[in-house]
Write a protein that holds these residues in place. Structure first.
Motif, PDB file in Angstrom:
ATOM      1  N   MET A 116      15.032  12.647   8.064  1.00 34.47           N
ATOM      2  CA  MET A 116      14.306  13.139   9.231  1.00 34.47           C
ATOM      3  C   MET A 116      12.855  12.681   9.191  1.00 34.47           C
ATOM      4  SD  MET A 116      11.844  15.622   9.956  1.00 34.47           S
ATOM      5  CE  MET A 116      12.012  16.773   8.601  1.00 34.47           C
ATOM      6  N   TYR A 117      12.232  12.812   8.024  1.00 35.46           N
ATOM      7  CA  TYR A 117      10.857  12.335   7.836  1.00 35.46           C
ATOM      8  C   TYR A 117      10.794  10.820   7.986  1.00 35.46           C
ATOM      9  CZ  TYR A 117       6.147  12.485   5.743  1.00 35.46           C
ATOM     10  OH  TYR A 117       4.792  12.403   5.525  1.00 35.46           O
ATOM     11  N   PHE A 118      11.813  10.151   7.465  1.00 35.51           N
ATOM     12  CA  PHE A 118      11.913   8.690   7.522  1.00 35.51           C
ATOM     13  C   PHE A 118      11.907   8.192   8.963  1.00 35.51           C
ATOM     14  CE2 PHE A 118      14.661   4.848   7.557  1.00 35.51           C
ATOM     15  CZ  PHE A 118      13.950   4.049   6.690  1.00 35.51           C
ATOM     16  N   MET A 125       9.951  12.880  -2.087  1.00 32.68           N
ATOM     17  CA  MET A 125      10.295  12.812  -0.675  1.00 32.68           C
ATOM     18  C   MET A 125       9.513  11.714   0.048  1.00 32.68           C
ATOM     19  SD  MET A 125       9.606  13.672   2.668  1.00 32.68           S
ATOM     20  CE  MET A 125       8.203  14.780   2.603  1.00 32.68           C
ATOM     21  N   THR A 126       8.247  11.526  -0.326  1.00 28.48           N
ATOM     22  CA  THR A 126       7.422  10.538   0.363  1.00 28.48           C
ATOM     23  C   THR A 126       7.746   9.103  -0.031  1.00 28.48           C
ATOM     24  OG1 THR A 126       5.667  10.816  -1.312  1.00 28.48           O
ATOM     25  CG2 THR A 126       5.508  12.152   0.697  1.00 28.48           C
ATOM     26  N   VAL A 127       8.723   8.925  -0.925  1.00 33.52           N
ATOM     27  CA  VAL A 127       9.184   7.565  -1.227  1.00 33.52           C
ATOM     28  C   VAL A 127       9.710   6.892   0.034  1.00 33.52           C
ATOM     29  CG1 VAL A 127      10.981   6.268  -2.455  1.00 33.52           C
ATOM     30  CG2 VAL A 127       9.635   7.988  -3.666  1.00 33.52           C
ATOM     31  N   ASN A 128      10.150   7.691   1.008  1.00 31.68           N
ATOM     32  CA  ASN A 128      10.669   7.091   2.238  1.00 31.68           C
ATOM     33  C   ASN A 128       9.586   6.338   3.017  1.00 31.68           C
ATOM     34  OD1 ASN A 128       9.622   8.730   4.709  1.00 31.68           O
ATOM     35  ND2 ASN A 128      10.261  10.312   3.272  1.00 31.68           N
ATOM     36  N   ILE A 129       8.309   6.590   2.729  1.00 30.15           N
ATOM     37  CA  ILE A 129       7.231   5.901   3.440  1.00 30.15           C
ATOM     38  C   ILE A 129       7.239   4.401   3.152  1.00 30.15           C
ATOM     39  CG2 ILE A 129       4.722   5.706   3.699  1.00 30.15           C
ATOM     40  CD1 ILE A 129       4.537   8.709   3.333  1.00 30.15           C
ATOM     41  N   PRO A 130       7.232   3.962   1.877  1.00 28.12           N
ATOM     42  CA  PRO A 130       7.318   2.506   1.655  1.00 28.12           C
ATOM     43  C   PRO A 130       8.643   1.910   2.114  1.00 28.12           C
ATOM     44  CG  PRO A 130       7.430   3.708  -0.430  1.00 28.12           C
ATOM     45  CD  PRO A 130       7.014   4.682   0.612  1.00 28.12           C
ATOM     46  N   LEU A 131       9.726   2.677   2.013  1.00 35.14           N
ATOM     47  CA  LEU A 131      11.009   2.162   2.493  1.00 35.14           C
ATOM     48  C   LEU A 131      10.957   1.922   4.004  1.00 35.14           C
ATOM     49  CD1 LEU A 131      13.553   4.381   0.493  1.00 35.14           C
ATOM     50  CD2 LEU A 131      12.840   2.030   0.018  1.00 35.14           C
ATOM     51  N   GLY A 132      10.392   2.887   4.734  1.00 34.32           N
ATOM     52  CA  GLY A 132      10.266   2.731   6.174  1.00 34.32           C
ATOM     53  C   GLY A 132       9.293   1.632   6.540  1.00 34.32           C
ATOM     54  N   SER A 133       8.202   1.543   5.779  1.00 32.40           N
ATOM     55  CA  SER A 133       7.225   0.498   6.037  1.00 32.40           C
ATOM     56  C   SER A 133       7.842  -0.876   5.850  1.00 32.40           C
ATOM     57  CB  SER A 133       6.027   0.671   5.097  1.00 32.40           C
ATOM     58  OG  SER A 133       5.016  -0.269   5.369  1.00 32.40           O
ATOM     59  N   LEU A 134       8.686  -1.016   4.839  1.00 35.45           N
ATOM     60  CA  LEU A 134       9.359  -2.291   4.595  1.00 35.45           C
ATOM     61  C   LEU A 134      10.369  -2.594   5.689  1.00 35.45           C
ATOM     62  CD1 LEU A 134      10.029  -4.726   2.798  1.00 35.45           C
ATOM     63  CD2 LEU A 134      11.630  -3.257   1.543  1.00 35.45           C
ATOM     64  N   LEU A 135      11.228  -1.639   6.005  1.00 32.24           N
ATOM     65  CA  LEU A 135      12.304  -1.875   6.963  1.00 32.24           C
ATOM     66  C   LEU A 135      11.768  -2.017   8.387  1.00 32.24           C
ATOM     67  CD1 LEU A 135      15.313  -2.045   7.645  1.00 32.24           C
ATOM     68  CD2 LEU A 135      15.351   0.450   7.783  1.00 32.24           C
ATOM     69  N   SER A 187       0.837  -1.207   0.000  1.00 26.97           N
ATOM     70  CA  SER A 187       0.000   0.000   0.000  1.00 26.97           C
ATOM     71  C   SER A 187       0.867   1.251   0.000  1.00 26.97           C
ATOM     72  CB  SER A 187      -0.921  -0.015   1.222  1.00 26.97           C
ATOM     73  OG  SER A 187      -1.714   1.149   1.259  1.00 26.97           O
ATOM     74  N   ASP A 188       1.919   1.224   0.807  1.00 25.82           N
ATOM     75  CA  ASP A 188       2.833   2.368   0.844  1.00 25.82           C
ATOM     76  C   ASP A 188       3.687   2.438  -0.415  1.00 25.82           C
ATOM     77  OD1 ASP A 188       1.934   3.179   3.336  1.00 25.82           O
ATOM     78  OD2 ASP A 188       3.357   1.909   4.401  1.00 25.82           O
ATOM     79  N   LEU A 189       3.969   1.274  -1.008  1.00 26.81           N
ATOM     80  CA  LEU A 189       4.792   1.241  -2.221  1.00 26.81           C
ATOM     81  C   LEU A 189       4.094   1.957  -3.374  1.00 26.81           C
ATOM     82  CD1 LEU A 189       7.528   0.073  -3.150  1.00 26.81           C
ATOM     83  CD2 LEU A 189       6.282  -1.926  -3.991  1.00 26.81           C
TER      84      LEU A 189
END
Length: 574
Positions: free
Chosen positions: A369-371, A492-502, A53-55
């Protein structure tokens, strides 16, 4: 509608309605346990669906590009259609009407997540385009309504049925389509404000936003009270939902009042009376084709030389001379690298394209920082279903709504600095730093396993994450320009799926490990193992708290680096 000023505010009301139904990802925890049971998957696989979903948000830049090339109705139609397919087919799967493989559901989650980006991009660009000197206020009120989505959907589900959690998916599919269809009947192209920087206009807009914020606060409190009610039947929730509908449409009173002022202005024109709502320009623009530049922004650009000297070339006064005197050695590879990184980059506050954005040190500070802040809060909300279940709560909807409601208040508060004098010249990153302070203690408190920790920390994390998400929209425009905002902010919001995954994968692995033995109780739902007990997420919360501390440090560095930009900005506004 006769008054184009009223139409401008009616457009904002349309944005509020779109945002209120656009936060469909916030109610994932409401049906995640049911989805886990139907698909007979483990916690790691369930986390991967949240990641999917985040991806979908990684493709959000397409929405930003589409807003510059396509008519508004087409963008809204695409967003609602993608959501209809993504959530609608999932509802058919979870209710047993059709069967689907895990990877097919994964693709549906990706489509559903992408639909949110299209809706958000429409709202962001309308706010920036039509409220150039009050964009932070417009973004604050519009993004706050997104935080109400889970509470709105939860109350609607209870009004229909107290037991059917699959209704979340059905509502996620059809409500955005209905709202977008309604909004398209009145959204129009509007003229720009000719003298938007004048004191009377700015005070008038501020007063109007205060009224909207009062309506929003009452709306949020009304939905929050619902979480403490324990009605025994859906009919009681249906009666309570009537008040929700009335407050949902209440902002229409603003453009209605402005239209009445317009009629009174026409009546009193012969007497030479002038009102705030008569200052309208005849210059036409196309929404999504170009952004408006206020007098304030042009003044800001007029001071670029001062800012450029202080910020862009800070720390190396002789760089320009270096480039001129050493032009002859540019064939040297290392010299080219040096010139690329040190000189060509636009300064903060100037327009950045995608390549320049990714080459900016300040962008990566902002990104991580957002991440380590807002993204971490979103991952927590995705896992609320299993977190509450591990603590012995069978119904996660209470915590989902608590998180959503306090995220709403956090988003609303994000525009508060705009209503106060700026004598201190405190930049928005400093306020964001303040919002991050409660996040580490909230996670550490959760790790203690105290009964009250789940309620208190959920409220804190919802409010802090909501504040950061909303403030970040304004910061993206202020630091990297508004012409490419739709693309830049979605990068910038690409960090959302990255954070969701990690972060989510780490939590899922620890969860499954704790569920396999030791003193942790095991239950079986089909072939699914459910972990219960305080140890299920204890280590996860400690790690997340430490990550949030890193985010706080990065935020402080960004605030220090951008202090001169905001000092110049506030000086120009004065």
């Amino acid at each position: 509608m006769g008054s184009e000023e009223a139409m401008k505010w009616m457009n904002l009301v349309g944005v509020l309605w779109i945002q209120a139904c656009a936060g469909t990802n916030f109610d994932f925890s409401g049906y995640s346990s049911k989805l886990k049971q139907v698909l007979e998957i483990g916690q790691v696989q369930l986390n991967n669906l949240a990641v999917a979903s985040d991806l979908g948000k990684t493709l959000g830049w397409i929405a930003g590009y589409a807003m510059r090339r396509m008519p508004l109705w087409a963008v809204l139609f695409i967003s609602s259609f993608i959501g209809l397919v993504g959530y609608g087919v999932q509802w058919l799967v979870i209710t047993g009407k059709i069967s689907a493989t895990y990877w097919q559901v994964y693709l549906l989650c990706l489509l559903a997540g992408n639909s949110i980006c299209w809706l958000n991009t429409v709202g962001f660009i309308i706010c920036i385009c039509y409220f150039p000197t009050r964009k932070a206020m417009a973004l604050g009120i519009s993004t706050s309504y997104s935080g109400l989505s889970a509470a709105l959907y939860t109350l609607t589900v209870k009004a229909i049925s107290l037991d059917d959690k699959s209704l979340y998916l059905l509502l996620n599919a059809i409500i955005p389509l209905i709202i977008c269809s309604i909004v398209l009947t009145f959204i129009r192209k509007l003229p720009s404000m000719e003298d938007s920087a004048s004191e009377s206009v700015r005070y008038g807009e501020t007063f109007t936003f205060i009224i909207l914020n009062v309506i929003a606060v009452v709306f949020g409190v009304y939905l929050l009270i619902n979480e403490f009610l324990n009605f025994k039947s859906s009919s009681s929730y249906r009666q309570y939902a009537i008040g929700m509908v009335l407050m949902f449409v209440a902002p229409v009173c603003i453009p209605g009042g402005i239209y009445i002022c317009h009629l009174r202005k026409n009546r009193d024109a012969a007497m030479g009376l002038q009102g705030y709502y008569s200052r309208i320009s005849d210059d036409k623009i196309g929404l999504g084709t170009q952004f408006l530049a206020s007098d304030e922004d042009r003044d800001m650009q007029g001071n670029e030389m001062e800012f450029g000297n202080e910020v862009e070339h800070e720390g190396s006064a002789g760089e320009r001379g270096f480039a001129d005197n050493n032009a002859g050695i540019c064939n040297n590879f290392f010299t080219r690298i040096w010139l690329f990184w040190s000189h060509p980059q636009p300064g903060l506050g100037k327009e950045h394209n995608a390549v320049q954005l990714l080459s900016s040190v300040d962008f990566w500070l902002y990104f991580f920082m957002y991440f380590c802040g807002a993204t971490l809060g979103l991952v927590y909300s995705n896992n609320l279903g299993q977190i509450s279940q591990s603590r012995g709560h069978s119904d996660a909807s209470v915590f989902v709504s608590l998180y959503s409601s306090f995220a709403f208040f956090g988003r609303l508060i994000s525009a508060a600095p705009e209503y106060f004098p700026r004598a201190t010249r405190v930049g928005r990153p400093w306020w964001m730093c303040v919002a991050l302070i409660p996040v580490p203690p909230a996670f550490f408190y959760l790790a203690t396993g105290a009964d009250a920790s789940l309620y208190i920390s959920t409220c804190l994390l919802g409010m802090c994450s909501g504040y950061i998400i909303s403030a970040a929209v304004s910061i993206s425009a202020e630091l990297f320009g508004i012409n490419n905002f739709g693309v830049n902010h979605n990068i910038m919001t690409v960090n959302i799926p990255l954070g969701s995954l990690l972060f989510g994968y780490m939590a899922a692995v620890i969860y499954d490990y704790n569920a396999q033995g030791g003193e942790i109780q095991e239950q079986k739902l089909g072939t699914t193992v459910v972990c219960t007990g305080g140890e299920c997420y204890r280590i996860t919360f400690i790690i997340w708290g430490c990550i949030a501390l890193v985010g706080l440090i990065l935020n402080s560095i960004l605030a220090i680096r951008t202090r001169k930009l905001y000092a110049i900005t506030y000086r120009v506004e004065e």
